[in-house]
Enzyme design. Structure first.
Site, PDB file in Angstrom:
ATOM      1  N   SER A  50     -11.043  -1.186   2.639  1.00 39.19           N
ATOM      2  CA  SER A  50     -10.306  -1.363   3.904  1.00 39.19           C
ATOM      3  C   SER A  50      -9.957   0.022   4.446  1.00 39.19           C
ATOM      4  O   SER A  50      -9.375   0.824   3.730  1.00 39.19           O
ATOM      5  CB  SER A  50      -9.006  -2.106   3.669  1.00 39.19           C
ATOM      6  OG  SER A  50      -9.238  -3.383   3.156  1.00 39.19           O
ATOM      7  N   GLU A  54      -5.883   3.966   5.851  1.00 38.92           N
ATOM      8  CA  GLU A  54      -5.499   3.858   4.442  1.00 38.92           C
ATOM      9  C   GLU A  54      -5.877   5.119   3.653  1.00 38.92           C
ATOM     10  O   GLU A  54      -5.102   5.556   2.798  1.00 38.92           O
ATOM     11  CB  GLU A  54      -6.192   2.637   3.831  1.00 38.92           C
ATOM     12  CG  GLU A  54      -5.321   1.869   2.890  1.00 38.92           C
ATOM     13  CD  GLU A  54      -6.039   0.680   2.262  1.00 38.92           C
ATOM     14  OE1 GLU A  54      -7.019   0.891   1.531  1.00 38.92           O
ATOM     15  OE2 GLU A  54      -5.586  -0.449   2.484  1.00 38.92           O
ATOM     16  N   ARG A  91       0.833  -1.215   0.000  1.00 45.78           N
ATOM     17  CA  ARG A  91       0.000   0.000   0.000  1.00 45.78           C
ATOM     18  C   ARG A  91       0.870   1.269   0.000  1.00 45.78           C
ATOM     19  O   ARG A  91       0.564   2.248   0.685  1.00 45.78           O
ATOM     20  CB  ARG A  91      -0.935   0.038   1.221  1.00 45.78           C
ATOM     21  CG  ARG A  91      -1.990  -1.055   1.253  1.00 45.78           C
ATOM     22  CD  ARG A  91      -3.010  -0.871   0.140  1.00 45.78           C
ATOM     23  NE  ARG A  91      -4.167  -1.739   0.300  1.00 45.78           N
ATOM     24  CZ  ARG A  91      -4.252  -2.980  -0.140  1.00 45.78           C
ATOM     25  NH1 ARG A  91      -3.242  -3.539  -0.792  1.00 45.78           N
ATOM     26  NH2 ARG A  91      -5.360  -3.678   0.015  1.00 45.78           N
TER      27      ARG A  91
END
Ligand code: EPU
Length: 337
Positions: A237, A333, A160
């Site tokens: 997420s 995130e 990520r």
């Protein structure tokens, strides 16, 4: 090319949070970026808005990336090189590659957002990260007032993570990705290592899956677990899976034998944030209008009428409870605007 004022941003973020942009412009060609703005003004590059928490009104310029393009750029004996415009919807692009006979991206089916946003946080699912199949990225650099091409190695992909995040280029609005080239090997092998995918294919009685079979299995798994943002607003997420030192993971696993642990190449261990959040009592729990989804505790959902402040309150409460219970920090995130 047309600039609008005081635009409602609720339809442009999948958490459906309220907020207005002082100025807004849709970008449909790379050249419009050069003409759109001077080097020093406050701006934000918007893709599909699926990884975004709006804190309220934005007093700068929103550049909404809508550059189209889906084409075979070239091919050699080993690979297809496929170019896609930053504004293409990611899932539609992946399905197009499969229809054209360019497999490789099928495990990334149904990920929300745009092609241009995918490299920034190196989206990944079911054993594949986009960086593995990316050849290069072209971006407009507002500071240098020039286009530049960033090769895969210079993208510095991690879990990520990418150079676009590491350097803060995206958040500061310094760079806008305009197109991405993917290199898809002609020698295709199904990646069905994830138990969820294997089980889905077995349930469909498919033993030798085609790329489209894998895509269909992944679509079915995702639809079962993850809420559709059009029905229950969410940003996928909400936290990264935390990566901790081996010793920390070992100590936690000895107290919690069911803790899912994924050893990383660098010796550290990735833990399942969804599991930690569920154990901390947050699966299906709400604080005001914002909660954690009942079928996948890693997904934060807007139950209706939430603001950015409501999101931050639930986020902080979840982080505090996971920290108190396991001593692990959860990092969000999405980008906060
Ligand atoms: N788990 C729980 N409770 C939950 C959720 C998960 O116990 O509420 C456990 C599961 O049983 C499993 C483990 O946690 O043992 C991992 O769960 P899952 O396979 O659902 O994946 P994840 O780690 O929660 C990551 C990505 C997803 C991606 C899936 C599948 C991150 C932050 N998320 O989720 O990506 O689809 O793997 O590869 O890495 C996204 O980023 O928006 C996203 C959906």
């Amino acid at each position: 090319m047309h600039e609008s004022k005081n635009i409602n941003l609720t339809p442009f973020n999948t958490l459906a949070l309220p907020g207005q942009a002082a100025r807004y412009q849709k970008i449909t060609t790379p050249e419009q970026l050069a003409a759109a703005t001077t080097a020093n003004e406050k701006r934000f590059i918007l893709g599909g808005g699926s990884n975004l928490v709006l804190n309220g009104n934005f007093d700068g310029l929103i550049l909404h990336m809508a550059i189209p393009c889906k084409r075979l750029l070239k091919e050699d004996a080993e690979s297809f090189y496929i170019e896609a415009g930053a504004g293409e919807n990611w899932h539609d692009f992946v399905q197009w590659t499969l229809q054209q006979g360019y497999p490789g991206l099928e495990n990334l089916s149904l990920i929300p957002g745009t092609v241009g946003a995918a490299p920034i946080q190196n989206v990944g699912a079911y054993g594949i990260e986009v960086g593995e199949l990316l050849h290069n990225v072209t971006a407009w650099d507002f500071e240098k007032q020039a286009f530049l091409t960033v090769d895969r190695s210079a993208c510095r992909f991690g879990y990520r993570d990418s150079v676009f995040k590491q350097q803060g280029w995206h958040l500061s609005g310094r760079m806008a990705i305009t197109s991405v080239v993917f290199r898809l090997p002609k020698a295709w092998v199904a990646n069905t290592r994830y138990a969820d995918v294997t089980q889905e294919l077995a349930a469909q009685q498919i033993s030798t899956p085609t790329p489209q079979d894998v895509a269909n299995a992944i679509i079915a798994v995702r639809q079962r677990k993850l809420p559709d943002p059009a029905i229950i607003p969410n940003a996928g997420s909400f936290f990264h899976n935390p990566v901790v030192d081996h010793n920390v993971a070992h100590a936690l696993a000895s107290q919690n034998p069911a803790l899912p642990c994924y050893p990383q190449p660098d010796g550290r261990v990735k833990l399942a944030a969804g599991w930690l959040i569920e154990q901390a009592g947050w699966k299906g729990k709400n604080l005001g209008p914002v909660g954690m989804y009942e079928k996948q505790a890693l997904v934060l959902v807007n139950r209706g009428g939430a603001t950015g402040a409501d999101v931050r309150r639930t986020m902080a409460a979840v982080q505090a409870d996971v920290k108190a219970r396991f001593g692990v920090d959860l990092t969000p995130e999405p980008i906060f605007l």
